[in-house]
Each structure stands twice: as C-alpha cells, then as structure tokens.
Design a protein around this motif. Structure first.
Motif, short mmCIF file in Angstrom:
data_model
loop_
_atom_site.label_atom_id
_atom_site.label_comp_id
_atom_site.label_asym_id
_atom_site.label_seq_id
_atom_site.Cartn_x
_atom_site.Cartn_y
_atom_site.Cartn_z
N ALA A 97 -26.54 9.97 -9.98
CA ALA A 97 -26.46 9.41 -11.34
C ALA A 97 -27.52 8.32 -11.47
O ALA A 97 -28.67 8.59 -11.81
CB ALA A 97 -25.06 8.91 -11.61
N GLY A 101 -24.97 3.18 -6.07
CA GLY A 101 -23.97 3.21 -5.00
C GLY A 101 -24.48 2.48 -3.77
O GLY A 101 -25.69 2.44 -3.51
N GLY A 105 -23.61 7.30 -0.79
CA GLY A 105 -23.00 8.49 -1.40
C GLY A 105 -24.01 9.46 -2.00
O GLY A 105 -23.85 10.67 -1.91
N PRO A 159 -18.49 -3.47 -14.32
CA PRO A 159 -18.92 -3.78 -12.95
C PRO A 159 -20.17 -4.64 -12.95
O PRO A 159 -20.91 -4.66 -13.96
CB PRO A 159 -19.21 -2.40 -12.35
N THR A 164 -27.04 -0.59 -14.25
CA THR A 164 -27.69 0.45 -13.43
C THR A 164 -26.70 1.48 -12.89
O THR A 164 -26.92 2.04 -11.82
CB THR A 164 -28.40 -0.20 -12.22
N SER A 165 -25.60 1.71 -13.61
CA SER A 165 -24.62 2.67 -13.10
C SER A 165 -24.03 3.47 -14.26
O SER A 165 -24.19 3.10 -15.42
CB SER A 165 -23.53 1.94 -12.33
N GLY A 168 -19.90 8.65 -14.61
CA GLY A 168 -19.65 9.63 -13.54
C GLY A 168 -19.65 8.97 -12.17
O GLY A 168 -18.84 9.31 -11.30
N GLY A 169 -20.55 8.01 -11.97
CA GLY A 169 -20.59 7.27 -10.70
C GLY A 169 -19.33 6.45 -10.50
O GLY A 169 -18.80 6.34 -9.40
N TYR A 170 -18.81 5.85 -11.61
CA TYR A 170 -17.57 5.07 -11.49
C TYR A 170 -16.42 5.99 -11.05
O TYR A 170 -15.62 5.63 -10.19
CB TYR A 170 -17.17 4.42 -12.84
N HIS A 173 -16.77 7.09 -7.33
CA HIS A 173 -16.51 6.10 -6.28
C HIS A 173 -15.25 5.26 -6.53
O HIS A 173 -15.05 4.25 -5.87
CB HIS A 173 -17.71 5.15 -6.15
N GLU A 225 -16.43 11.49 -4.99
CA GLU A 225 -17.79 11.14 -4.53
C GLU A 225 -18.74 12.34 -4.57
O GLU A 225 -19.60 12.51 -3.68
CB GLU A 225 -17.74 10.53 -3.12
N GLY A 226 -18.56 13.19 -5.56
CA GLY A 226 -19.48 14.32 -5.70
C GLY A 226 -19.26 15.39 -4.66
O GLY A 226 -20.11 16.27 -4.49
N GLY A 229 -16.48 18.20 -6.94
CA GLY A 229 -16.90 18.72 -8.23
C GLY A 229 -17.86 17.74 -8.88
O GLY A 229 -18.01 16.60 -8.41
N VAL A 231 -18.51 15.78 -12.31
CA VAL A 231 -17.86 15.40 -13.56
C VAL A 231 -18.92 15.41 -14.66
O VAL A 231 -19.96 14.76 -14.52
CB VAL A 231 -17.22 13.99 -13.46
N HIS A 442 -13.58 -0.66 -3.69
CA HIS A 442 -14.14 0.01 -4.88
C HIS A 442 -15.54 0.58 -4.71
O HIS A 442 -16.10 1.08 -5.68
CB HIS A 442 -14.09 -0.93 -6.09
N HIS A 443 -16.11 0.53 -3.53
CA HIS A 443 -17.45 1.10 -3.35
C HIS A 443 -17.43 2.52 -2.80
O HIS A 443 -18.47 3.17 -2.76
CB HIS A 443 -18.31 0.21 -2.43
C1 LIG Z 1 -25.72 -5.13 -7.42
C2 LIG Z 1 -24.59 -4.16 -7.41
C3 LIG Z 1 -23.37 -4.53 -7.95
C4 LIG Z 1 -22.30 -3.64 -7.93
N1 LIG Z 1 -21.13 -4.01 -8.52
C5 LIG Z 1 -20.09 -3.16 -8.52
C6 LIG Z 1 -18.85 -3.52 -9.14
O1 LIG Z 1 -18.70 -4.61 -9.72
N2 LIG Z 1 -17.84 -2.63 -9.08
C7 LIG Z 1 -17.97 -1.41 -8.48
O2 LIG Z 1 -17.02 -0.64 -8.49
N3 LIG Z 1 -19.13 -1.04 -7.90
C8 LIG Z 1 -20.18 -1.86 -7.92
N4 LIG Z 1 -21.37 -1.49 -7.34
C9 LIG Z 1 -21.50 -0.17 -6.71
C10 LIG Z 1 -21.99 0.95 -7.67
O3 LIG Z 1 -22.55 0.44 -8.83
C11 LIG Z 1 -20.84 1.87 -7.97
O4 LIG Z 1 -20.45 2.54 -6.77
C12 LIG Z 1 -21.08 2.89 -9.07
O5 LIG Z 1 -19.84 3.49 -9.35
C13 LIG Z 1 -22.11 3.95 -8.74
O6 LIG Z 1 -22.51 4.57 -9.94
P1 LIG Z 1 -23.89 5.35 -10.12
O7 LIG Z 1 -23.82 5.94 -11.49
O8 LIG Z 1 -25.05 4.50 -9.81
O9 LIG Z 1 -23.72 6.49 -9.03
P2 LIG Z 1 -24.69 6.97 -7.85
O10 LIG Z 1 -24.99 5.85 -6.94
O11 LIG Z 1 -25.83 7.73 -8.39
O12 LIG Z 1 -23.72 8.00 -7.11
C14 LIG Z 1 -22.59 7.53 -6.44
C15 LIG Z 1 -21.76 8.71 -5.93
O13 LIG Z 1 -21.23 9.44 -7.02
C16 LIG Z 1 -21.64 10.79 -7.00
N5 LIG Z 1 -21.80 11.12 -8.42
C17 LIG Z 1 -22.62 10.53 -9.33
N6 LIG Z 1 -22.41 11.06 -10.54
C18 LIG Z 1 -21.44 12.00 -10.41
C19 LIG Z 1 -20.79 12.88 -11.31
N7 LIG Z 1 -21.08 12.90 -12.61
N8 LIG Z 1 -19.83 13.72 -10.81
C20 LIG Z 1 -19.52 13.70 -9.50
N9 LIG Z 1 -20.10 12.89 -8.61
C21 LIG Z 1 -21.05 12.04 -9.06
C22 LIG Z 1 -22.89 10.81 -6.14
O14 LIG Z 1 -23.05 12.05 -5.50
C23 LIG Z 1 -22.56 9.72 -5.13
O15 LIG Z 1 -21.74 10.23 -4.11
C24 LIG Z 1 -22.46 -2.36 -7.34
C25 LIG Z 1 -23.69 -2.00 -6.83
C26 LIG Z 1 -24.75 -2.88 -6.85
C27 LIG Z 1 -26.07 -2.46 -6.29
#
Ligand SMILES: Cc1cc2nc3c(=O)[nH]c(=O)nc-3n(C[C@H](O)[C@H](O)[C@H](O)COP(=O)(O)OP(=O)(O)OC[C@H]3O[C@@H](n4cnc5c(N)ncnc54)[C@H](O)[C@@H]3O)c2cc1C
Length: 494
Positions: A97, A101, A105, A159, A164-165, A168-170, A173, A225-226, A229, A231, A442-443
């Motif tokens: 996404a 992460g 992941g 978050p 930058t998230s 689907g990522g939420y 994870h 975590e992908g 399936g 999402v 939550h990560h």
């Molecule tokens: C500075 C910083 C601060 C952060 N703060 C927080 C916070 O406050 N709370 C928190 O919970 N996390 C936080 N995180 C962690 C991160 O932002 C989360 O884990 C977020 O949920 C990841 O989302 P993403 O869209 O970037 O996913 P990605 O990093 O692109 O992917 C994460 C995982 O999800 C899978 N994935 C992505 N999209 C889909 C989809 N549509 N369907 C199925 N699987 C999918 C990927 O395969 C991978 O396994 C932080 C990270 C950083 C760098």
C-alpha cells in the motif's frame, strides 16, 4: 547500477519465474501496459517498507528484498485475475500500500509480483444516518480524514503515520490510532469489507451494526497482513466532528503513579480520546521546557466530544490525577503534542550515524504493566552496545495497556547491524512473553516477529496455519510472513 549488482538481504527464498516475458505479457493484458513494470527503478522503490533497519541497509547500498514485477490494478476483478495467474505459475504476490509498515510486512522477500493498492483511492459513499463511510482500501489515511472533516465528520483513526499509510494497511496490520481510547482500534471501526482471496475469489462481508449469524468471520481477515486476502473495499464507522476538546496534562513522580491514575480513570468509564504516559527519559526529550515535569513522568490527555460530556470527563480526569500525586502542567504540553504528533524524524535520524534503532510496541494486562516496563528496560540495557531504551504508553483499555519502546545503540565490532538489531528485538519480546504479554500491540507480525508466533499463539497456531493452507494451498500471498520465519534461528523457535 543494474539491480543485479545490489546486495540483497532477503534473497535465500527468492522465486525463479521461468518465463518472465510470458507472465509480463499476461499481466499487461489484464492491466494494460502502463500498469505493469519490470524497471529497476520500480524494483528498488518496492524493495523495502519503513522498517528502520532497512534504512541502515539503504545507506549501505543494500536492498531488503527485490520484486520481479510491479503491478497497479484498479479493480477487484483485476486483482482476482492476477492471483489466478500467480497460482497457475506459482509466483508469490505481495500486496503493497504505502510501505509505512515497520515489521517488513510489505517486503517481497520471495520476489515475485507486487500488487500496489494506490489506485484504490476513492471515497465511495458517506451515510449520515448510519454514520459510515465506504472507501476503496488503498485510500491514504490523511486524504480520507481531511475529506471527512470537510463534511463535518471524523473517522477517529489517526495513526502517527496518517500521511503515509492506507486503510488497507490499517486493516492488514490491525492498526491503532492516537485517539483510539475513545474511537477504538481498526477492528472496532471496520463494519464491512470486500476481499479478494488468495485463489482469486472475491468475497463480501456486508455492512451491519451487529449480527448473530455464526462466527465473526469478517474479523478473522483483520490482521491478515496480506496473507489471507487482499482487501479492496471497506466500510468504516465515522463520528460527528467533536464540538469541544479539553487539553489536560499532569506530571507524576513515578511510572507506577501514572499507571494507577490512568487505570482509575478507565475504571470510572471515562475514555479520553488520547492518553499518553511518557517515562522520565521521554518526558525529558519531549517536554524539557515544562517546569512542573522536571524529573517526572508526563501524562497528556485529550477529552473530546459534546461540550457537556467533555466538561464532566475533564473534571473526573483532574480529580483522579490529583488524588494520585499528579501535578497540573496546563495545556501547553498537549498543544506541543498536537503540533509535533506527526513529526517522525526522531528515529530516522539515527541510521546516518551508524546507530541501529527501532521501536517495538507490545501489550499487557494491568497487573503486569509496571513490571513489564522495568523488565524490558533491564533486558535491553543488558545488550552490549545499547545506548538508549525508553518508553511511552499510548493505548489504554479498562483491562490493560499498549507500550511503545524505543531502543538504539551501536553494534559492537564482532556483530553486524542486523545481529544487534535482532538481539534487541528478541530481548524485548522474550521479556514480554515471560510476563504473559503480547509481542505486538498494533504494528503486526511481518518478518520481525513471526518466529515468536508459536509462543504467542500456543497450540492454536497450528489451527491458524491450517486455515492459511486451506485458503492459499500454493502459498502465493505474502509468503515468509506470520506462519513461517526468516529469523528462525534467533528466538521463539519455529
Ligand atoms: C513514523 C511511523 C508512525 C507510525 N505510527 C503508527 C500508529 O500510530 N499506529 C499504527 O497502527 N501504526 C503506525 N505505524 C505503522 C504503519 O503505518 C502501519 O502498520 C500501517 O497500518 C501500514 O499501512 P500501509 O498502508 O503503509 O501498509 P504497507 O506498509 O504498504 O503494508 C503493510 C502490510 O499490509 C499488507 N497490505 C497492504 N495493503 C493491503 C490490502 N489492501 N489488503 C491486504 N493486505 C494489505 C502488506 O502486504 C503488508 O503486509 C507507523 C509507522 C511509521 C513509519
């Protein structure tokens, strides 16, 4: 420099695509030429997520893991076709996404195809009476929140990585936002979903307030975590934008006092949207100019909602803090937190100085909350080379808390960055598991924690693995995560 010349960290399990031209041409016929790439520049862009050690590696010219093909689908049907093709050809697929992460992941450790979700970026419908919003799952968190704010709502899922998230990522994870004590974590917020299963079937969980129609199967996919399936769509709860906010801060003599105060507030069924306890080290780092907090443990609260309720919550929060030796520090520390809450330069400043650092969030019940803090600090400090270990607590429940530890250090000469990094991670998780806590709040699991899954899950882990095998018999979706371990020699055993 051609990509072949880069040192790749996770390369042992790389797949070999026998006829890549044939696969690319089939993907192009599904997605159109512009939505498929095998260019080196794209492979590099999708070789890492935001796991901090990958930044150390990037500065040394090393890549974490390299995909073979990057795709940008726009519909669930296209994703379904990609997965059917991947099953036929036995090619791994990693959903990607925004790459925010922090546990690896989205790193394509087996190579193969990246499915980038960024084109799934639309708000589909807001329903005011139901208080729901339906979105495509790749939508950026801040774009969604700003859109909702402009219509008079909030999702309440904020978050630190919101810029930058993606949604689907939420979901993948099991993320938690800064305002989660009031609005809940992502699993409390998601009401309906569309998911493409590993073999290409598209399933829907309808949006419903609550049902008693068999097991809660939809929730099973939250935290996948992908691997279970992809999402593609989600319906989320929303709330009217709060009428009032109360900003409260108190400093306490010890961690124990701050824990007692916050626990009592929750026992009274008061749920401030934000509660954050900073240990003495982090209080010094973040609130140096707050006189009343010198040498103390700072706690900030934000109560929000309709005015009358906020006033009452504020009154009770203050009463309980004062009863537990809290000293009022005014609104300024909370204003400072609001101003700086999305600034993330702190940890990423370390790698250029060859410091290996990271953050690890874990959870425990209240009865172990104070002990866990001291045990993790002791365990990490005892690692040769460690320079820093501090913590804050940012997620609260009537039954327990979520800690967020930050460590940093310089690996001794006889150890690589990666060895030192893994040692710090494993020491923290070992201390948490020994106290019956949970290794991740939550990560997610990703690469960094999968070798602890048998210990975290006990004998139910085998059942989880069987379900994965049934849904994904060819192990196509995001292999190397959750159920199998690339770090297996280091810790929990697998
Ligand atoms: C500075 C910083 C601060 C952060 N703060 C927080 C916070 O406050 N709370 C928190 O919970 N996390 C936080 N995180 C962690 C991160 O932002 C989360 O884990 C977020 O949920 C990841 O989302 P993403 O869209 O970037 O996913 P990605 O990093 O692109 O992917 C994460 C995982 O999800 C899978 N994935 C992505 N999209 C889909 C989809 N549509 N369907 C199925 N699987 C999918 C990927 O395969 C991978 O396994 C932080 C990270 C950083 C760098």
């Amino acid at each position: 420099m051609p990509i072949e010349n880069f040192d790749v960290i996770y390369k042992e399990n790389r797949c070999v695509i026998k006829d890549i031209e044939k696969v690319v041409s089939k993907l192009e016929s599904i997605l159109g030429e512009k939505n498929v790439s095998t260019r080196d520049i794209d492979k590099i862009a999708y070789s890492k997520d935001t796991t901090l050690i990958t930044l150390n590696w990037a500065l040394q010219g090393k890549l974490a893991g390299v995909p073979d093909i990057i795709t940008w689908p726009e519909t669930a049907e296209q994703i379904s076709q990609i997965l059917k093709l991947a099953n036929e050809e036995k090619i791994p697929v990693t959903p990607f996404a925004e790459g925010s992460g922090v546990v690896g992941g989205a790193i394509p450790i087996f190579g193969g195809i990246i499915v980038d979700m960024k084109k799934f970026n639309k708000v589909l419908e807001i329903k005011d009476k139901d208080l729901t919003v339906t979105v495509q799952a790749g939508i950026n968190g801040m774009n969604l929140e700003r859109y909702l704010n402009s219509k008079g709502y909030t999702c309440g899922h904020i978050p630190q990585s919101i810029y930058t998230s993606s949604v689907g990522g939420y979901i993948a994870h099991r993320a938690a936002g800064q305002f989660s004590t009031k609005y809940g974590k992502i699993e409390d917020i998601v009401l309906g979903m569309e998911i493409v299963l590993p073999q290409g079937d598209i399933i829907n969980f309808k949006t419903i307030a609550r049902a008693s129609t068999g097991p809660q199967f939809d929730k099973f996919f939250i935290g996948g975590e992908g691997t279970l399936g992809i999402v593609t769509q989600a319906t989320l709860k929303i709330w009217p934008y709060p009428e009032k906010r109360a900003l409260i801060s108190y400093a306490f003599p010890t961690m124990e006092d701050s824990l007692d105060a916050t626990r009592e507030i929750l026992r009274n069924q008061i749920y401030p949207a934000v509660i954050r306890i900073y240990d003495k080290e982090e209080t010094k780092r973040h609130f140096e100019d707050t006189k009343n907090a010198k040498g103390k443990v700072m706690v900030v609260f934000v109560c929000e909602g309709i005015s009358k309720l906020v006033d009452l919550e504020e009154e009770i929060t203050r009463e309980v803090c004062e009863k537990n030796s809290g000293v009022d520090c005014g609104e300024h520390p909370v204003e400072h937190w609001f101003e700086t809450r999305f600034r993330v330069k702190e940890t990423s400043m370390f790698p250029p100085y060859k410091i290996v650092a990271d953050t690890i969030e874990v959870a425990c019940m209240w009865d172990k909350a104070a002990e866990l803090y001291h045990k993790v600090k002791e365990a990490t400090k005892s690692i040769y080379g460690n320079l820093l270990i501090s913590a804050h607590i940012s997620h609260f429940y009537p039954n327990g808390v979520g800690y967020y530890f930050t460590f940093g250090g310089v690996p001794p000469k006889n150890k690589s960055d990666f060895e030192f990094y893994k040692e710090c991670w494993n020491a923290t998780i070992k201390a948490v598991e020994e106290l019956g806590g949970s290794f991740g709040h939550h990560h997610g699991v990703g690469i960094n924690r999968s070798h602890w899954m048998p210990i975290e899950w006990g004998n139910s882990f085998e059942t989880l693995k069987s379900i994965k095998k049934m849904l994904d018999p060819n192990n196509i979706l995001n292999p190397g995560k959750i159920y199998e371990s690339i770090w297996k020699e280091e810790g929990g055993g697998n």
